[in-house]
Design a protein around this motif. Structure first.
Motif, mmCIF file in Angstrom:
data_model
loop_
_atom_site.group_PDB
_atom_site.id
_atom_site.type_symbol
_atom_site.label_atom_id
_atom_site.label_comp_id
_atom_site.label_asym_id
_atom_site.label_seq_id
_atom_site.Cartn_x
_atom_site.Cartn_y
_atom_site.Cartn_z
ATOM 1 N N THR A 178 -11.948 -33.515 78.088
ATOM 2 C CA THR A 178 -10.542 -34.068 78.212
ATOM 3 C C THR A 178 -10.394 -35.351 77.041
ATOM 4 N N ILE A 179 -9.355 -35.108 76.456
ATOM 5 C CA ILE A 179 -8.750 -36.073 75.327
ATOM 6 C C ILE A 179 -7.583 -36.495 75.830
ATOM 7 N N ALA A 190 -8.948 -25.957 85.633
ATOM 8 C CA ALA A 190 -10.446 -25.686 86.074
ATOM 9 C C ALA A 190 -10.877 -24.621 85.101
ATOM 10 N N ALA A 191 -10.085 -23.635 84.679
ATOM 11 C CA ALA A 191 -10.682 -22.463 84.033
ATOM 12 C C ALA A 191 -10.397 -22.530 82.539
ATOM 13 N N SER A 192 -10.088 -23.709 82.023
ATOM 14 C CA SER A 192 -9.713 -24.076 80.400
ATOM 15 C C SER A 192 -10.934 -24.653 79.940
ATOM 16 N N ARG A 193 -10.939 -24.678 78.496
ATOM 17 C CA ARG A 193 -12.012 -25.146 77.854
ATOM 18 C C ARG A 193 -11.991 -26.654 77.487
ATOM 19 N N LEU A 194 -10.516 -27.093 77.508
ATOM 20 C CA LEU A 194 -10.264 -28.482 77.193
ATOM 21 C C LEU A 194 -9.017 -28.743 77.713
ATOM 22 N N MET A 195 -8.670 -30.295 77.931
ATOM 23 C CA MET A 195 -7.521 -30.626 78.462
ATOM 24 C C MET A 195 -7.175 -31.744 77.274
ATOM 25 N N LEU A 196 -6.052 -31.737 76.797
ATOM 26 C CA LEU A 196 -5.245 -32.809 75.705
ATOM 27 C C LEU A 196 -4.024 -33.230 76.658
ATOM 28 N N CYS A 197 -3.978 -34.614 76.792
ATOM 29 C CA CYS A 197 -2.776 -35.013 77.472
ATOM 30 C C CYS A 197 -2.842 -36.632 77.526
ATOM 31 N N ASN A 198 -1.449 -37.095 77.931
ATOM 32 C CA ASN A 198 -1.339 -38.431 77.929
ATOM 33 C C ASN A 198 -2.183 -39.175 79.264
ATOM 34 N N ASP A 199 -2.041 -40.128 79.534
ATOM 35 C CA ASP A 199 -2.457 -41.005 80.663
ATOM 36 C C ASP A 199 -1.768 -40.543 82.038
ATOM 37 N N SER A 200 -2.322 -39.523 82.671
ATOM 38 C CA SER A 200 -1.559 -39.042 83.933
ATOM 39 C C SER A 200 -2.545 -38.556 84.716
ATOM 40 N N GLY A 201 -1.793 -38.075 85.665
ATOM 41 C CA GLY A 201 -2.727 -37.453 86.957
ATOM 42 C C GLY A 201 -3.637 -36.387 86.669
ATOM 43 N N LEU A 202 -3.029 -35.446 85.905
ATOM 44 C CA LEU A 202 -3.703 -34.423 85.431
ATOM 45 C C LEU A 202 -4.827 -34.691 84.343
ATOM 46 N N ARG A 251 -11.026 -19.076 75.182
ATOM 47 C CA ARG A 251 -10.281 -19.876 74.131
ATOM 48 C C ARG A 251 -9.165 -20.637 74.333
ATOM 49 N N VAL A 252 -8.671 -20.970 75.796
ATOM 50 C CA VAL A 252 -7.734 -21.644 76.208
ATOM 51 C C VAL A 252 -8.110 -23.025 76.072
ATOM 52 N N VAL A 253 -7.192 -23.853 75.592
ATOM 53 C CA VAL A 253 -7.230 -25.337 75.838
ATOM 54 C C VAL A 253 -5.536 -25.638 76.314
ATOM 55 N N THR A 254 -5.799 -26.624 77.429
ATOM 56 C CA THR A 254 -4.408 -26.934 78.004
ATOM 57 C C THR A 254 -4.066 -28.112 77.452
ATOM 58 N N LEU A 255 -2.487 -28.464 77.492
ATOM 59 C CA LEU A 255 -1.855 -29.569 77.070
ATOM 60 C C LEU A 255 -0.986 -29.979 78.028
ATOM 61 N N ALA A 256 -0.906 -31.498 78.472
ATOM 62 C CA ALA A 256 0.194 -31.892 79.076
ATOM 63 C C ALA A 256 0.877 -33.100 78.447
ATOM 64 N N PRO A 257 1.866 -32.556 77.906
ATOM 65 C CA PRO A 257 2.645 -33.612 76.986
ATOM 66 C C PRO A 257 3.656 -34.486 77.464
ATOM 67 N N GLY A 258 3.599 -34.548 78.941
ATOM 68 C CA GLY A 258 4.552 -35.449 79.622
ATOM 69 C C GLY A 258 3.627 -36.329 80.534
ATOM 70 N N ALA A 259 4.456 -37.150 81.247
ATOM 71 C CA ALA A 259 3.931 -38.234 82.046
ATOM 72 C C ALA A 259 5.142 -38.792 82.986
ATOM 73 N N ASP A 313 -9.689 -33.956 65.524
ATOM 74 C CA ASP A 313 -11.201 -34.063 65.413
ATOM 75 C C ASP A 313 -11.888 -34.498 67.001
ATOM 76 N N ALA A 314 -11.109 -35.272 67.510
ATOM 77 C CA ALA A 314 -11.734 -35.483 69.067
ATOM 78 C C ALA A 314 -11.826 -34.179 70.001
ATOM 79 N N CYS A 315 -10.943 -33.353 69.692
ATOM 80 C CA CYS A 315 -10.916 -32.078 70.327
ATOM 81 C C CYS A 315 -11.916 -31.153 69.955
ATOM 82 N N PHE A 316 -12.134 -31.026 68.437
ATOM 83 C CA PHE A 316 -13.202 -30.189 68.056
ATOM 84 C C PHE A 316 -14.739 -30.670 68.284
ATOM 85 N N SER A 317 -14.850 -32.205 68.743
ATOM 86 C CA SER A 317 -16.043 -32.452 68.765
ATOM 87 C C SER A 317 -16.384 -32.296 70.079
ATOM 88 N N LEU A 318 -15.429 -31.844 70.979
ATOM 89 C CA LEU A 318 -15.894 -31.622 72.397
ATOM 90 C C LEU A 318 -15.760 -30.173 72.673
#
Length: 326
Positions: A264-265, A241-253, A166-174, A318-323
């Motif tokens: 990836t969103i 790699a172990a998560s279901r989704l990544m939500l982040c800015n334009d970044s290396g991650l 059930r884990v979704v990762t978020l990276a709010p920085g850049a 909506d984009a997250c839920f679609s994936l």
């Protein structure tokens, strides 16, 4: 007698660019491996490359903390310094783009047929093997998790009370700057929406992202973990790699997640998705440009940061839920 050959690769100096250069490095490596089955590959770069290299899907490549002497060297940085370091190490077959007064240091000085300002960075890097006649069979980034990496990420999640399914990762920085960061309040809204549907947020980032992560996660009634500043790069990659989704800015991650096939969103604004969007089938890029987009600046000086605020939290949710849909 074995036909040995030592290949030196110098990737770009940013994590995202090193990932975008992966198809080019893969093409070069495979080309030399066909010619030299006992090929040795040394990869030189900044310290974080030691953590990233096992994920770049370059079999038998070894990180080197110094520039070594090799039979062939390919330079992806455009700097004079990289060519000078390579020449000082005794390399005599150096290939790279000309420029920055380094043409005489290169044995194969390639012209810039593509521009980082107008073409995709991945194609820019691929033009290095392309101009040297090396076959390119893979143009998209395809990373590979090392053995045990996903299991290690799952164990870390469990240790912090999370359900890996059930884990979704978020990276709010850049690292590049705040101009390409989606607003903190928007991330918080998306987090609440995902949490209401039972998803468990995990924040990744640098130590300076810790307070931002705490505010984004504030008030959630589901298990969550603010891991910003608590992991090495290698551990962060395991969690992605172990998560279901990544939500982040334009970044290396972002490029890592997409390259691993993780959903990836990414909202884009100050940067241009035509130049730095990640490759992969499970990628959603949201781009609602303002009149000033893409400015390519580190900081936004336009009131209201319109390029990012044009993207609503609902668009991201909506984009997250679609994936995330089964």
């Amino acid at each position: 007698m074995t036909d040995t050959h030592h290949l030196l690769l110098m990737p770009p100096n940013w994590i995202g660019d090193a990932v975008m250069a992966q198809p080019a490095m893969r093409a070069i490596s495979e080309h030399y491996r066909i010619q030299h089955p006992d090929l040795r590959i040394s990869v030189y770069g900044r310290g974080w490359l030691k953590d990233l290299l096992p994920w770049l899907n370059l079999p038998a490549a070894i990180y080197s903390a110094t520039v070594v002497k090799a039979d062939s060297a390919f330079l992806f940085p455009n700097s004079f310094r990289s060519a000078w370091q390579c020449r000082l190490a005794g390399n005599s077959h150096i290939t790279g783009y000309r420029g920055q007064w380094r043409r005489l240091l290169l044995d194969t000085a390639l012209p810039h047929k593509l521009s980082l300002r107008y073409q995709h960075h991945r194609d820019f890097y691929l033009d290095i093997p392309g101009q040297t006649g090396i076959p390119i069979e893979q143009r998209d980034v395809r990373l590979q998790a090392p053995d045990g990496a996903i299991e290690s990420g799952q164990q870390a999640m469990l240790a912090h009370g999370l359900d890996p399914a059930r884990v979704v990762t978020l990276a709010p920085g850049a690292q590049f700057g705040a101009a390409k960061c989606y607003p903190e309040t928007g991330f918080a809204t998306v987090c609440r929406t995902l949490a209401e549907a039972g998803w468990q947020p995990l924040i990744l980032g640098m130590p300076e992202d810790k307070e931002t992560g705490s505010r984004i996660l504030s008030g959630l009634n589901v298990p969550h973990w603010n891991a910003a500043g608590e992991t090495t790069l290698g551990q962060a990659l395991q969690l992605i790699a172990a998560s279901r989704l990544m939500l982040c800015n334009d970044s290396g991650l972002m490029h890592v997640a997409a390259g691993l096939g993780i959903a990836t969103i990414a909202p884009f604004g100050a940067t241009d998705p035509a130049r730095t969007s990640p490759s992969g089938e499970r990628v959603r890029i949201l781009y609602q440009p303002a009149d000033c987009s893409p400015c390519l600046k580190r900081e936004c000086h336009v009131p209201g940061h319109p390029c990012m605020n044009n993207i609503t939290p609902k668009m991201l949710s909506d984009a997250c839920f679609s994936l995330l849909a089964p």
